[in-house]
Write a protein that holds these residues in place. Structure first.
Motif, PDB file in Angstrom:
ATOM      1  N   ILE A  15       0.854  -1.248   0.018  1.00  0.00           N
ATOM      2  CA  ILE A  15       0.121   0.015   0.147  1.00  0.00           C
ATOM      3  C   ILE A  15       0.934   1.241   0.142  1.00  0.00           C
ATOM      4  O   ILE A  15       0.451   2.290  -0.697  1.00  0.00           O
ATOM      5  N   LEU A  19       0.067   2.161  -4.117  1.00  0.00           N
ATOM      6  CA  LEU A  19      -0.838   0.856  -4.062  1.00  0.00           C
ATOM      7  C   LEU A  19      -0.207  -0.222  -4.967  1.00  0.00           C
ATOM      8  O   LEU A  19       0.162   0.063  -6.224  1.00  0.00           O
ATOM      9  N   PHE A 177     -13.828   2.229  -9.563  1.00  0.00           N
ATOM     10  CA  PHE A 177     -13.061   2.643  -8.519  1.00  0.00           C
ATOM     11  C   PHE A 177     -12.832   4.082  -8.567  1.00  0.00           C
ATOM     12  O   PHE A 177     -11.837   4.414  -9.099  1.00  0.00           O
ATOM     13  N   ASN A 178     -13.676   4.663  -8.200  1.00  0.00           N
ATOM     14  CA  ASN A 178     -13.732   6.182  -8.330  1.00  0.00           C
ATOM     15  C   ASN A 178     -12.486   6.784  -7.576  1.00  0.00           C
ATOM     16  O   ASN A 178     -11.868   7.911  -7.591  1.00  0.00           O
ATOM     17  N   ALA A 179     -11.616   5.912  -6.686  1.00  0.00           N
ATOM     18  CA  ALA A 179     -10.686   6.401  -5.802  1.00  0.00           C
ATOM     19  C   ALA A 179      -9.500   6.315  -6.864  1.00  0.00           C
ATOM     20  O   ALA A 179      -8.399   6.840  -6.377  1.00  0.00           O
ATOM     21  N   ARG A 180      -9.463   5.568  -8.158  1.00  0.00           N
ATOM     22  CA  ARG A 180      -8.295   5.585  -8.798  1.00  0.00           C
ATOM     23  C   ARG A 180      -8.618   6.207  -9.937  1.00  0.00           C
ATOM     24  O   ARG A 180      -9.102   5.686 -10.984  1.00  0.00           O
ATOM     25  N   TRP A 183      -8.737   5.159 -13.766  1.00  0.00           N
ATOM     26  CA  TRP A 183      -9.686   4.144 -14.038  1.00  0.00           C
ATOM     27  C   TRP A 183     -10.955   4.533 -14.186  1.00  0.00           C
ATOM     28  O   TRP A 183     -11.503   3.943 -14.928  1.00  0.00           O
ATOM     29  N   GLN A 312      -2.972   2.142 -10.099  1.00  0.00           N
ATOM     30  CA  GLN A 312      -2.869   1.990  -8.602  1.00  0.00           C
ATOM     31  C   GLN A 312      -1.916   3.145  -8.156  1.00  0.00           C
ATOM     32  O   GLN A 312      -1.805   3.328  -7.010  1.00  0.00           O
ATOM     33  N   ARG A 315      -4.191   8.642  -7.105  1.00  0.00           N
ATOM     34  CA  ARG A 315      -5.082   8.638  -6.293  1.00  0.00           C
ATOM     35  C   ARG A 315      -5.645  10.110  -6.095  1.00  0.00           C
ATOM     36  O   ARG A 315      -5.167  10.971  -6.687  1.00  0.00           O
ATOM     37  N   TYR A 316      -6.336  10.161  -5.006  1.00  0.00           N
ATOM     38  CA  TYR A 316      -7.059  11.831  -4.708  1.00  0.00           C
ATOM     39  C   TYR A 316      -5.875  12.405  -3.982  1.00  0.00           C
ATOM     40  O   TYR A 316      -5.197  11.819  -3.269  1.00  0.00           O
ATOM     41  N   LEU A 317      -5.800  13.782  -4.304  1.00  0.00           N
ATOM     42  CA  LEU A 317      -4.904  14.548  -3.340  1.00  0.00           C
ATOM     43  C   LEU A 317      -5.885  15.098  -2.411  1.00  0.00           C
ATOM     44  O   LEU A 317      -6.947  15.159  -2.301  1.00  0.00           O
ATOM     45  N   TYR A 318      -5.529  15.021  -1.109  1.00  0.00           N
ATOM     46  CA  TYR A 318      -6.030  15.639   0.168  1.00  0.00           C
ATOM     47  C   TYR A 318      -6.243  16.879  -0.100  1.00  0.00           C
ATOM     48  O   TYR A 318      -5.248  17.437  -0.287  1.00  0.00           O
TER      49      TYR A 318
END
Lengths: 318, 747, 177
Positions: A15, A19, A177-180, A183, A312, A315-318
């Motif tokens: 991770i 990821l 997967f909306n986190a990636r 994709w 993978q 990702r999202y930025l905080y």
């Protein structure tokens, strides 16, 4: 300067720092699923059109889906970290989970692909049968074969939607997967379906010993490649018009670490070169047809590897 | 914000041909009971709790150790009734069970021996190890006198061994916590207010209106009560002013951060005094009533305008004025924090004097929101014969430092190095609970002393670097496995806490009280150890204090009422300070008499030459010095340190994030291990910063070995505080190497 | 009943006590963690901002991990807590891929593990381990549906944010800023 880092403790295997939960088995499985879907789709379609006699390679190609799906399934199970619990997949159906759809579609399609193959087995591979003598050993197979042959049409009717679902699902699995951000776009389903059909067509070309047949599938493949290129352009434009995270995702493919792989191997060698070769061939020049077909298949495989690995990293930025 | 009653997500299983099997129908494939057990293991077990107080740092928070039915410690939780922690331990305390579970612990006594010309350790029985030590005690006493056997210690084991040494006739005792850490502030405050700051600091942070931190990085140093109260202060809207060349965590919580040029703090402090006095913002009533030497001070600070300080500190004059006014506006509920690790530049006692004087000007000593009058309860002494009078001890060794009030470790080291003119030759050491290799500056000098020793015994729980130099290594069990002295510490009100073993000692380790008694019994000091088990001592003391061991086992902490009067000064109350004049001494006659500056002055300290950066160091909140780096829980949190480098420096040297670099200091000393670069705006361009405690070079510390770099090994230059012998550690400069300098020397 | 956590970044010092407390409370194996601390620095010397955040599973109201779980191992219980049933989990990794917070990990025993809001402690009326141990008392936990709860009041009166709200997960760990 902006700086963001973990103050403590994040060093989790697979991770951190990025990821890597899904590795080659998933990529391989996505490819094999697409390939099997492509072949099954064409086989069922041409059977329903009553043309299976004209295209013998379709029958030969029926060997591929059962093997591909079995290997794909094995790869999937191999990738599970809790494989003893695989059966839990079949205690429920989760309508929102692509993984669940996939598990069920595979559960139905894989046996069906075996049955489909078996119904052609004696007529297509008489040499094998003379060696194995299955029908001599097991008397009930005669009856079984007969039953399958009379019901082939129904099988074909079932296979068309199943193969489309299977092909689309390999893309939707990722796009759900909306986190990636790489994709998470709606193009991935149709794109992977098209790519699967195209690898299926290429596999049929490779098995074909018949010029007319090769010609037809070259045309089909060419059409699919054009659609696929259009979809990829569409996808990249989608990223380009997207939010920051999608722009960053696009950067991986365009001007990032996956650029050479993506443009060199997938787009150029896996799509453009085979398309040009197939055009040349259709114009009547002599081209060893195996070359573009093999390139398409390799390109399709690499495409999935790139999408799984690169996705993978995004990702999202905080 | 609007919250609707959310629907729970429940996608009912679609009945696919009766596929919803009941678990019992598929027993062949049913869940693996082992796995299930693993997942629920911790949650189902019944845990029992034992009272203890923490030993991961010196704050000594009272806690409960929770053990499961198998006698395994599962967690350590703060004791709600404890004024030190209010039920909340810091990460090190919570991870304290890692000390117990660390498989790299010292497991059995070791004795140095030579096998085929190779020096190595062999495992020994306690009998043999203790006999050997006793023999050496006797031998040193006969040959040189007991004073030549020194004890260097830290923490709880120290007190047991101190008793042994005093009984033996040696007062040659020191701990690095004094001259390498907080000594100067005790001297500075002692000279001004006639009272030590002590630990825990009697700062009324929770009620303060203005907290001023000078290089103190509360929040990175997890001094529990201080951190908790700073958080309360933030809640209460207190003004926080932080002076630090680095953007520390505390600086990020501050309304005012003064990014001072390193080594110029005294200039800022003098200039603050100037503003307070010139603008008549100081607490006139308080100063008039309680202080002497104000007129001298006024004349002394007249020239130190903010404009003068600006040229030295790079802090803008308006910032200096604004912060001074804020402090004054909040006074007397203002704290200029004394800090804790204050051995920086060699004039540290004087800097602390300046801090103390500022507090005096604002009237914060003895006022709510400033400093409260601390109180502790004394523990009855368990009867033993009087200690013999040593001919000399720590005091004589450090006699050139008139204001030293504790043993100075560096001086003990110097007195150990053979020298004709040394009247106080030290021949043997016992070290307990402190890793001198990583704790003391000038490592070469420490090693020279160690090489000259006739005998060195080390008591520790972990195979720290120092154990590799010992003749005998004794494995102490951790605080969770032993009885220890009753904790009584100063606070707003007195309290006591007990340490009861939660489990039996692991391996072949033993408590320090047992080691002391065993050695004492062997060298004829049995009368000083008139008990079989230390439990008896605690029981006797507790009974004397009106409680009992049984009660303390149940409650862990007992709080007492104050008996020394109120926390703060009453309006107009007369008060006698502990100084010779009985007043707060702005002008110190004591200093003047001995030829020192009676009031603090600013002196210029060297700044880094071209190509060098000031080596700044500090604490990571997850670790205590070098002792916790191998702790499995804490190493999970932070396993190595990084070198903080300003982006400007990174550009010049072309450094990238996470790139390994080596450091070389002004004396050509190289860091043994590479350290990864962290490019960050949080550090000035003339300094680099790293967390202290990393860079362990003992392979037996499997998790800590070779992780990060050690600041201690790069601190080869010290500036000694002439008042009390503190070793200023922040005058070291390093250059950054991108190539491995050890490559050529490696065989 | 809707459980939520509110974390005051103005008080958090990033000490990571929450991380160790979670590890000892929940038997999280070494090398893994259910919560962690992030540090974000912005600006340039000497005009700087530093934010420290203790992060964990956000127990989203719209949890993608629950949606994409093929077996139902990831599920939501009363109070909006997202849990994983270890012996229903096949370790396919779909939930890990779907979590924008990287809050889930594969336990060495195979199943996927993450923060549970210490739901076993809530049942006993205790606070989550991380909240109960925090030395700066910067963490608050409670019922968002109760307008008088401490967390509801904090969110009413203070500025706050959530992490990656654009991911559309409706996270329920709030950061006061």
């Amino acid at each position: 300067m902006q700086e963001e880092l973990f103050t403590s403790g994040r060093n989790i295997p697979n991770i951190d720092p990025s990821l890597q939960i899904w590795h080659w088995p998933i990529s391989l499985y996505l490819f094999l699923g697409g390939l099997a879907a492509g072949i099954l789709f064409f086989a069922a379609l041409f059977y329903l059109m009553g043309k299976e006699k004209q295209y013998p390679a379709l029958k030969k190609a029926a060997v591929i889906p059962p093997i591909a799906l079995s290997v794909g399934l094995l790869a999937l199970v191999y990738d599970l970290t809790h494989p003893l619990f695989t059966w839990q997949l079949y205690t429920t159906f989760r309508i929102e989970s692509p993984m669940s759809w996939g598990a069920w579609v595979l559960l139905i399609t894989t046996p069906l692909s075996f049955l489909w193959l078996f119904s052609f087995y004696r007529s297509t591979f008489p040499k094998w049968e003379s060696k194995l003598k299955l029908f001599k050993k097991f008397k009930f197979l005669e009856k079984f074969e007969k039953f399958l042959i009379t019901n082939r049409t129904y099988m074909a009717y079932a296979l068309i939607p199943l193969s489309i679902i299977l092909g689309v699902y390999t893309g939707i699995l990722l796009s759900a997967f909306n986190a990636r951000p790489l994709w998470n776009n709606a193009i991935l389903g149709p794109l992977f379906l098209t790519s699967g059909l195209s690898t299926g067509a290429a596999a049929i070309i490779l098995l074909s010993r018949n010029r007319e047949e090769r010609h037809l599938f070259s045309k089909i493949d060419l059409g699919l490649i054009i659609v696929e290129i259009a979809l990829i352009i569409h996808m990249i434009m989608g990223y380009y018009a997207g939010s920051q995270v999608q722009l960053e995702a696009m950067d991986l493919l365009v001007g990032g670490e996956f650029t050479l792989m993506f443009f060199g191997f997938v787009i150029l060698l896996g799509l453009l070169v085979p398309a040009i070769l197939e055009v040349i061939e259709l114009l009547g020049f002599k081209v060893p047809v195996a070359v573009p077909a093999a390139l398409v298949i390799i390109g399709g495989l690499l495409f999935r590897f790139i999408m799984v690995e690169a996705g993978q990293l995004t990702r999202y930025l905080y | 914000m609007v919250t609707s009653r959310r629907k729970f997500i429940k996608i009912s299983a679609l009945g696919v041909g009766g596929i919803t099997l009941s678990a019992s129908a598929v027993n062949l494939l049913a869940s693996n009971p082992l796995l299930d057990a693993a997942a629920k293991k911790n949650l189902a077990k019944k845990l029992s709790r034992t009272a203890t107080y923490c030993e991961v740092c010196f704050w000594k928070c009272a806690a409960w150790a929770y053990t499961d039915e198998e006698g395994d410690i599962k967690k350590v939780i703060g004791n709600d009734d404890d004024p030190h922690c209010n039920g909340r331990l810091c990460p090190r305390g919570t991870g304290g069970l890692g000390m117990y579970s660390d498989e790299d612990r010292l497991k059995t006594p070791l004795i140095r021996t030579t096998i085929n010309g190779e020096e190595t350790y062999r495992e020994a029985s306690w009998e043999e190890a203790l006999d050997l030590i006793a023999e050496k005690f006797t031998e040193i006493k006969q040959k040189y006198g007991p004073e030549s056997f020194a004890l260097l210690k830290h923490g709880s084991p120290g007190s047991h061994l101190e008793h042994l040494f005093k009984a033996y006739g040696s007062d040659t005792i020191a701990e690095p916590a004094y001259a390498q850490c907080r000594g100067p502030r005790e001297t500075g405050f002692g000279l001004t207010f006639g009272s030590w700051v002590g630990s825990p600091e009697p700062t009324d942070i929770r009620d303060t209106k203005c907290l001023v931190l000078i290089g103190s990085h509360i929040g990175e140093n997890m001094h529990n009560t201080q951190v908790q109260e700073m958080s309360d202060a933030i809640d209460n809207g207190a003004t926080i002013i932080t002076v630090d060349p680095r953007f520390s965590t505390a600086a990020s919580k501050s309304s005012h951060w003064l990014p001072i040029k390193p080594a110029t703090d005294i200039a800022l402090l003098l200039s603050w005094m100037h503003v307070l006095i010139e603008e008549e913002l100081y607490n006139k009533k308080y100063v008039e009533k309680y202080a002497i030497g104000f007129d001298e001070l006024k004349a002394h600070v007249k020239p130190f305008t903010p404009e003068w300080a600006y040229g030295i500190t790079t802090i803008k004059p308006e910032s200096i004025r604004e912060t001074a006014r804020l402090m004054a506006a909040a006074a007397p509920a203002t704290i200029i924090h004394p800090g804790r690790h204050v051995t920086w530049y060699g004039d540290d006692s004087q800097r602390e004097r300046a801090i103390a004087i500022l507090n005096g000007l604002l009237g914060s000593w003895g006022n709510r929101g400033g400093f409260y009058f601390k109180e502790k309860i004394s523990i009855p002494k368990y009867p033993h014969p009087a200690y013999p009078e040593p001919k000399w001890g720590w005091h004589e060794i450090g006699e050139q430092y008139p204001f030293a009030e504790m043993g100075n470790t560096s001086e003990v080291v110097k007195a150990t190095i053979p020298n004709e003119d040394n009247p106080y030759p030290i021949k043997a050491w016992m070290i307990a609970g402190t890793n001198l290799i990583n704790t003391l500056p000038q490592r070469e000098q420490t090693l020279e002393a160690i090489n000259a020793l006739e005998f060195l015994v080390v008591v520790d729980t972990m195979p720290m670097e120092i154990t590799g130099y010992a003749d005998v290594v004794l494995p102490e069990c951790t605080y969770l496995e032993r009885y220890d002295g009753i904790r009584s510490a100063t606070n707003r009100h007195p309290s006591i806490a007990v340490r009861i073993p939660a489990v039996k000692p692991k391996y072949n380790s033993k408590p320090a009280w047992w080691i002391s008694k065993q050695i004492g019994d062997r060298i004829g000091l049995g009368d000083y150890f008139n008990y079989n088990d230390f439990e008896e001592v605690i029981e006797w003391q507790l009974n004397k204090m009106g409680t009992s061991l049984d009660e303390m086992k149940k409650i862990g902490v007992k709080n007492f009422e104050r008996t020394s009067g109120p926390l703060f000064l009453e309006e107009g109350q007369d008060y006698e300070f502990g100084t010779p004049s009985g007043k707060i001494e702005f002008y110190s006659q004591q200093l003047a008499d001995l030829g020192f500056d009676p009031m603090p002055v600013y002196t210029h300290h060297p700044q880094p030459p071209q190509g060098f950066y000031r080596l700044n160091y500090g604490r990571s909140p997850m670790h205590t010095f070098s002792r916790t780096i191998n702790n499995p829980y804490l190493s999970d949190l932070k396993s190595e340190n990084t070198l903080w480098v300003n982006p400007k420096v990174a550009r010049i040297l072309d450094l990238k994030k996470d790139q390994p670099v080596w450091l070389k200091n002004q004396d050509g000393i190289l860091s043994a291990f590479p350290i990864k670069v962290r490019v960050t705006e949080r550090i000035r361009w003339d300094s680099v910063y790293m967390y202290h405690g990393f860079g362990h070079n003992n392979k037996k510390l499997t998790r800590a070995f070779g992780k990060g770099a050690s600041d201690a090994e790069l601190i080869s230059k010290i500036v000694v505080d002439p008042l009390m012998g503190g070793t200023g550690l922040r005058g070291n400069f390093v250059s950054i190497l991108t190539e491995d300098p050890h490559k050529n020397t490696k065989v | 009943m809707r459980y939520a956590m509110v974390i005051d970044t103005l008080k958090c010092v990033g000490c990571s006590d929450c991380v160790v407390a979670c590890q000892t409370e929940n038997n999280v194996p070494h090398g893994y963690c259910r919560d962690w601390v992030t540090e974000a620095v912005s600006g340039s010397y000497p005009n700087l901002e530093l934010e420290l955040r203790s992060e964990r599973c956000n127990h989203c109201a719209n949890p993608p991990c629950v949606r994409c779980c093929p077996t139902g191992a990831s599920h939501v219980i009363e109070g909006g807590i997202v849990l994983v049933t270890a012996d229903q989990c096949i370790g396919c990794g779909a939930c890990i891929e779907s979590c924008p917070y990287d809050a889930r990990y594969q336990h060495p025993d195979g199943y996927v593990d993450k923060c549970t809001f210490c739901h076993h402690r809530l049942e006993k009326g205790q606070l989550p381990a991380c909240v109960s141990v925090c030395p700066t008392k910067c963490m608050y936990f409670g019922d968002l549906d109760d307008p008088n709860s401490e967390i509801s009041q904090l969110l009413k009166n203070r500025k706050y944010k959530t992490l990656s709200p654009e991911a559309g997960t409706d996270p329920h760990v709030f950061y006061l800023i």
